[in-house]
Structures are given as C-alpha cells and as structure tokens.
Motif scaffolding. Structure first.
Motif, short mmCIF file in Angstrom:
data_model
loop_
_atom_site.label_atom_id
_atom_site.label_comp_id
_atom_site.label_asym_id
_atom_site.label_seq_id
_atom_site.Cartn_x
_atom_site.Cartn_y
_atom_site.Cartn_z
N PRO A 1 0.88 -1.03 -0.15
CA PRO A 1 -0.03 -0.06 -0.10
C PRO A 1 0.88 1.30 0.08
O PRO A 1 2.07 1.22 0.64
N GLY A 2 0.29 2.29 -0.77
CA GLY A 2 0.89 3.67 -0.86
C GLY A 2 0.26 4.50 0.16
O GLY A 2 -0.74 4.63 0.29
N VAL A 3 1.22 5.36 0.75
CA VAL A 3 0.75 6.60 1.74
C VAL A 3 1.37 7.98 1.26
O VAL A 3 2.56 7.85 1.22
N ILE A 4 0.49 8.81 1.03
CA ILE A 4 1.00 10.23 0.91
C ILE A 4 1.35 10.99 2.28
O ILE A 4 0.34 10.55 2.97
N TRP B 1 -0.25 7.59 16.42
CA TRP B 1 0.44 6.80 15.37
C TRP B 1 -0.39 5.25 15.60
O TRP B 1 -0.37 4.71 14.67
N ALA B 2 -0.45 4.87 16.76
CA ALA B 2 -1.12 3.59 16.85
C ALA B 2 -2.42 3.58 16.42
O ALA B 2 -2.94 2.70 15.70
N ASP B 3 -3.27 4.49 16.50
CA ASP B 3 -4.68 4.67 15.87
C ASP B 3 -4.41 4.56 14.20
O ASP B 3 -5.20 4.04 13.84
N PHE C 1 -5.21 1.56 9.15
CA PHE C 1 -4.52 1.12 7.71
C PHE C 1 -4.64 -0.49 7.72
O PHE C 1 -4.89 -0.93 6.77
N LYS C 2 -4.37 -1.12 8.92
CA LYS C 2 -4.63 -2.48 9.02
C LYS C 2 -6.01 -3.02 8.44
O LYS C 2 -6.17 -4.13 7.81
N GLN C 3 -7.09 -2.18 8.89
CA GLN C 3 -8.28 -2.34 8.63
C GLN C 3 -8.69 -2.36 7.08
O GLN C 3 -9.12 -3.08 6.34
N VAL C 4 -8.18 -1.08 6.49
CA VAL C 4 -8.67 -0.87 5.34
C VAL C 4 -7.82 -1.47 4.32
O VAL C 4 -8.16 -1.74 3.13
N PHE C 5 -6.51 -1.89 4.37
CA PHE C 5 -5.66 -2.96 3.54
C PHE C 5 -5.63 -4.23 3.96
O PHE C 5 -4.85 -4.91 3.40
N ALA C 6 -6.59 -4.64 4.54
CA ALA C 6 -6.65 -5.96 4.81
C ALA C 6 -6.82 -6.78 3.56
O ALA C 6 -7.59 -6.42 2.80
N ASP C 7 -5.94 -7.90 3.63
CA ASP C 7 -5.96 -8.69 2.35
C ASP C 7 -7.62 -9.49 2.26
O ASP C 7 -7.86 -9.92 3.45
#
Length: 261
Positions: free
Chosen positions: A50-53, A248-250, A255-261
């Motif tokens: 995943p890419g992050v701006i 940062w933890a939030d 990101f783990k939620q939205v980028f889950a495979d």
C-alpha cells in the motif's frame, strides 16, 4: 575461526543496517510549479505494498515530514512526502510559514492538482500497489488531506494529525470515499471548540465514516518532537509523547483495517 568470526560480524552488521531506502523525486505540478517529493520504501520487502502520501506542516517539506515517510516505510508501506509549496522549500519562521501556506491555499483547484500530481507519482512507483492508497497530514497537511477526502479523491483512508478543520468545500452526502481519522489535541488553542463542533456536524450530516479522537492535554503539533522549539515564536504548541504514540497507533490500526487482504 578468525575468518568465521569476521564473517559473522559482517553479517550481523549488515542485518543491523536499516532496510529503508529514500530518494528525492523532482516532479512538476499541473500549474508548472517545480516540486520535490521524498520517497521512502523498505527494500527488504518484495512486491507491491500500500502507498501513503504524507503532507507536511505549514513549515513546508522539512525533516519531520521526511521522517514520517521513513516511519511509514519501516511499517511496510510505500511512502511519499509531497511538496505543496514548490522547490521543496521550508522555513522555521511563522511569518514565512503563514505566507507559504496562504499561497498554497489561495486556489483550491491548484492545491488539489498538486496533491493529485503527488498521488500519481506515488502510484507510478514499482513498490506501490496503486489500488491501495491512503494519505496522512500534519497541521496544514491535516487540512489538505481532509479536503482531499471531502472532494472525493479516491483514497482508502485519510488521517489528520492536529490539522485545521475549517474548509471552503464542505463534505456532502456521498462525496467522501475514504475512512477518516482525526487526531486532535484537546488543549489545541489554534483549533477552536466551535470549529470542532462544526466539523463533526458537517461530517455527521454528510454520513462520513469517520472517527474523531480528542487527546487529553495535547496541544497543537503534539506529534512533532521539534514543536517545543517553536514556543519562542509565541506559538501555543508542544510535543506530547503519549499523544504522539497513541495517534500513531490509531493510524496503524486504521490502515490494517482498510488494507486487509
């Protein structure tokens, strides 16, 4: 035996070295402005990720914004700190920062185009999975990423850290495609309580999937360890370790939620 020991030491030394790689990436905005991005990725990871701006504070594309790109790369993302001012310029003086910020926000279409040009640059990198994208921003950058969400830029998530909440382009039902996380300092005197209330009303009315986190005792710029140095300019800012780590933890959880495979 001596040769074996030397080999082991060299091997261990190599393992200790950071796998995160970086490079500056000059590019041109839609308005012809020369921009300089800062790209970070972990070369120990194979394949696309995943890419992050990352959008900088009102100070410009400084070392802090670049550090956050490296932090994201260390988490396994392809990260690009973009340049919203031109020529990668940055400053330590509030008057210059205000001038840079006002110029960047003077034309909302130009601001959006600069963000989208950076996003296209990130998508074009071989390390980036162009179907999984997010954006984070700090202070001025927080406003930028929230406005990009409001304007329907196709992102899975946006995260604002001590960002400005006011906007000239309010969210409307269906306009926001991203999940939104706002990390706000409860003691932030630069963002007024009415602005917080107006933001929540705006996003509730538009039916946005968002989470607003108010961090106890945290002032503006709570995530930046260098914030305290700016108090000499009369700015009511300050770093708070607890707020920095929690926010940062939030972000990581989102990101783990939205980028889950």
């Amino acid at each position: 035996m001596r040769t074996l020991l030397i080999g082991l030491l060299l091997c261990c030394s190599g393992l200790a070295q950071a796998a995160v790689q970086t490079r500056e990436m000059p590019y041109t905005g839609a308005d012809g402005t020369q921009l300089i991005g800062y790209f970070a990725w972990d070369d120990a990871i194979t394949g696309k990720r995943p890419g992050v701006i990352v959008v900088h504070e009102w100070w410009g594309l400084n070392d802090y914004a670049k550090r956050r790109a490296r932090d994201l790369a260390a988490l396994g993302y392809s990260a690009l700190a973009i340049d919203m001012y031109g020529d990668g310029k940055h400053t330590e003086h509030p008057k210059n920062a205000m001038a840079f910020m006002n110029a960047a926000l003077a034309n909302s279409a130009v601001a959006k185009a600069r963000f989208e040009t950076g996003l296209e640059l990130l998508k074009a990198q071989p390390q980036t999975d162009a179907s999984r994208l997010a954006a984070i921003g700090y202070c001025f950058g927080g406003k930028v990423v929230l406005d990009m969400a409001r304007q329907g830029v196709p992102l899975a998530a946006v995260v604002s850290f001590h960002g400005a909440l006011v906007t000239a382009t309010p969210a409307t039902p269906g306009s926001v495609k991203a999940k939104v996380l706002v990390e706000h300092g409860a003691a932030d005197s630069m963002v007024k309580p009415q602005q917080v209330a107006d933001f929540k009303q705006e996003f509730d009315k538009a039916g946005v999937d968002y989470r607003f986190v108010s961090l106890p005792g945290a002032k503006h710029s709570f995530s930046n360890p260098g914030a305290d140095a700016h108090q000499g300019h009369g700015l009511d800012v300050g770093y708070q370790k607890e707020a920095d780590e929690r926010s940062w933890a939030d972000m990581q959880a989102l990101f783990k939620q939205v980028f889950a495979d």
